[in-house]
Design a protein around this motif. Structure first.
Motif, PDB file in Angstrom:
ATOM      1  N   LEU A  19       0.824  -1.206   0.000  1.00  0.00           N
ATOM      2  CA  LEU A  19       0.000   0.000   0.000  1.00  0.00           C
ATOM      3  C   LEU A  19       0.862   1.261   0.000  1.00  0.00           C
ATOM      4  O   LEU A  19       0.537   2.239  -0.683  1.00  0.00           O
ATOM      5  CB  LEU A  19      -0.951  -0.005   1.201  1.00  0.00           C
ATOM      6  CG  LEU A  19      -2.089  -1.032   1.121  1.00  0.00           C
ATOM      7  CD1 LEU A  19      -2.751  -1.203   2.485  1.00  0.00           C
ATOM      8  CD2 LEU A  19      -3.112  -0.644   0.063  1.00  0.00           C
ATOM      9  N   ALA A  20       1.971   1.249   0.747  1.00  0.00           N
ATOM     10  CA  ALA A  20       2.872   2.411   0.763  1.00  0.00           C
ATOM     11  C   ALA A  20       3.501   2.616  -0.617  1.00  0.00           C
ATOM     12  O   ALA A  20       3.602   3.746  -1.100  1.00  0.00           O
ATOM     13  CB  ALA A  20       3.949   2.225   1.823  1.00  0.00           C
ATOM     14  N   ALA A  21       3.902   1.516  -1.261  1.00  0.00           N
ATOM     15  CA  ALA A  21       4.488   1.616  -2.606  1.00  0.00           C
ATOM     16  C   ALA A  21       3.441   2.092  -3.604  1.00  0.00           C
ATOM     17  O   ALA A  21       3.740   2.891  -4.501  1.00  0.00           O
ATOM     18  CB  ALA A  21       5.063   0.269  -3.025  1.00  0.00           C
ATOM     19  N   ARG A  22       2.197   1.635  -3.456  1.00  0.00           N
ATOM     20  CA  ARG A  22       1.131   2.071  -4.363  1.00  0.00           C
ATOM     21  C   ARG A  22       0.876   3.561  -4.205  1.00  0.00           C
ATOM     22  O   ARG A  22       0.663   4.275  -5.186  1.00  0.00           O
ATOM     23  CB  ARG A  22      -0.150   1.302  -4.099  1.00  0.00           C
ATOM     24  CG  ARG A  22      -1.251   1.684  -5.091  1.00  0.00           C
ATOM     25  CD  ARG A  22      -2.499   0.880  -4.915  1.00  0.00           C
ATOM     26  NE  ARG A  22      -3.361   1.059  -6.077  1.00  0.00           N
ATOM     27  CZ  ARG A  22      -4.673   1.210  -5.997  1.00  0.00           C
ATOM     28  NH1 ARG A  22      -5.282   1.171  -4.825  1.00  0.00           N
ATOM     29  NH2 ARG A  22      -5.395   1.366  -7.083  1.00  0.00           N
ATOM     30  N   GLN A  24       3.020   5.801  -3.488  1.00  0.00           N
ATOM     31  CA  GLN A  24       4.094   6.499  -4.197  1.00  0.00           C
ATOM     32  C   GLN A  24       3.827   6.536  -5.698  1.00  0.00           C
ATOM     33  O   GLN A  24       4.009   7.563  -6.349  1.00  0.00           O
ATOM     34  CB  GLN A  24       5.438   5.835  -3.931  1.00  0.00           C
ATOM     35  CG  GLN A  24       5.965   6.077  -2.544  1.00  0.00           C
ATOM     36  CD  GLN A  24       7.298   5.387  -2.317  1.00  0.00           C
ATOM     37  OE1 GLN A  24       7.631   4.401  -2.966  1.00  0.00           O
ATOM     38  NE2 GLN A  24       8.067   5.914  -1.374  1.00  0.00           N
ATOM     39  N   VAL A  25       3.391   5.407  -6.248  1.00  0.00           N
ATOM     40  CA  VAL A  25       3.106   5.335  -7.690  1.00  0.00           C
ATOM     41  C   VAL A  25       1.960   6.283  -8.041  1.00  0.00           C
ATOM     42  O   VAL A  25       2.021   7.011  -9.038  1.00  0.00           O
ATOM     43  CB  VAL A  25       2.774   3.885  -8.119  1.00  0.00           C
ATOM     44  CG1 VAL A  25       2.242   3.830  -9.543  1.00  0.00           C
ATOM     45  CG2 VAL A  25       4.005   2.999  -7.982  1.00  0.00           C
ATOM     46  N   ALA A  31       1.561  13.875  -9.945  1.00  0.00           N
ATOM     47  CA  ALA A  31       2.611  14.859 -10.241  1.00  0.00           C
ATOM     48  C   ALA A  31       2.822  15.014 -11.745  1.00  0.00           C
ATOM     49  O   ALA A  31       3.226  16.080 -12.213  1.00  0.00           O
ATOM     50  CB  ALA A  31       3.919  14.446  -9.573  1.00  0.00           C
ATOM     51  N   ASN A  32       2.552  13.963 -12.512  1.00  0.00           N
ATOM     52  CA  ASN A  32       2.753  14.000 -13.964  1.00  0.00           C
ATOM     53  C   ASN A  32       1.443  14.165 -14.731  1.00  0.00           C
ATOM     54  O   ASN A  32       1.369  13.824 -15.913  1.00  0.00           O
ATOM     55  CB  ASN A  32       3.461  12.721 -14.420  1.00  0.00           C
ATOM     56  CG  ASN A  32       4.907  12.713 -14.015  1.00  0.00           C
ATOM     57  OD1 ASN A  32       5.699  13.502 -14.506  1.00  0.00           O
ATOM     58  ND2 ASN A  32       5.253  11.825 -13.092  1.00  0.00           N
ATOM     59  N   ALA A  40      -0.598   6.678 -17.010  1.00  0.00           N
ATOM     60  CA  ALA A  40      -0.849   6.392 -15.603  1.00  0.00           C
ATOM     61  C   ALA A  40      -0.363   4.981 -15.266  1.00  0.00           C
ATOM     62  O   ALA A  40      -0.444   4.069 -16.091  1.00  0.00           O
ATOM     63  CB  ALA A  40      -2.338   6.527 -15.299  1.00  0.00           C
ATOM     64  N   ARG A  41       0.157   4.837 -14.054  1.00  0.00           N
ATOM     65  CA  ARG A  41       0.679   3.553 -13.604  1.00  0.00           C
ATOM     66  C   ARG A  41      -0.017   3.142 -12.316  1.00  0.00           C
ATOM     67  O   ARG A  41      -0.584   3.957 -11.607  1.00  0.00           O
ATOM     68  CB  ARG A  41       2.190   3.646 -13.380  1.00  0.00           C
ATOM     69  CG  ARG A  41       2.960   3.862 -14.655  1.00  0.00           C
ATOM     70  CD  ARG A  41       4.433   4.169 -14.355  1.00  0.00           C
ATOM     71  NE  ARG A  41       5.248   4.197 -15.566  1.00  0.00           N
ATOM     72  CZ  ARG A  41       5.339   5.219 -16.391  1.00  0.00           C
ATOM     73  NH1 ARG A  41       4.663   6.312 -16.154  1.00  0.00           N
ATOM     74  NH2 ARG A  41       6.107   5.159 -17.450  1.00  0.00           N
TER      75      ARG A  41
END
Length: 142
Positions: A19-22, A24-25, A31-32, A40-41
């Motif tokens: 969940l923490a890594a998600r 960030q993504v 941001a983009n 989108a990722r």
């Protein structure tokens, strides 16, 4: 065996790392949002069934009396591997619309995903702390 080494706690830790890594993504997507050509990722979903299988051998019932019905539990796992599911596989997952510049980030969809991820993280941390509390009560250390 330490309490934190129990398979259920290890699975909850993996879910929190995912969940923490998600998060960030998803923040990179936001941001983009105006970057031309950005897709989108998202992270590939965790496979809970595979996590359970890797958690270790299944418990088998023990017949302590001749009248007990024997029902062996099939299957044994392979144990958890260090570093597994710490983040997850990043996949391109464009939202349903793409701008004329080729950007596929829809801010509303990303914000919904961020909120869902935050709620899931709060749920898992709540389960983690409640489970620790139950174990402490069972051990008489309330």
């Amino acid at each position: 065996m330490a309490i934190g080494d129990l398979p259920i706690f290890e699975m909850m830790k993996q879910k929190m790392h995912w969940l923490a890594a998600r998060q960030q993504v998803l923040s990179q997507n936001v941001a983009n949002a105006d970057t031309p050509g950005y897709t989108a990722r998202d992270l590939k979903e965790l496979d809970f069934g595979a996590m359970v299988k890797r958690a270790g051998p299944m418990l088998k019932p023990a017949a302590t009396q001749a009248a007990h019905i024997g029902s062996p539990v099939a299957g044994a796992g392979h144990g958890l591997h260090a570093g597994q599911a710490k983040g997850g596989e990043v996949i391109k997952k464009p939202d349903f619309e793409t701008s004329p510049t080729g950007n596929s980030v829809v801010l509303e969809d990303q914000m919904i995903k961020v909120a869902e991820t935050q709620m899931d993280y709060q749920t898992v941390t709540g389960l983690y702390s409640k489970s620790l509390g139950l174990i402490k009560i069972a051990l008489g250390r309330s």
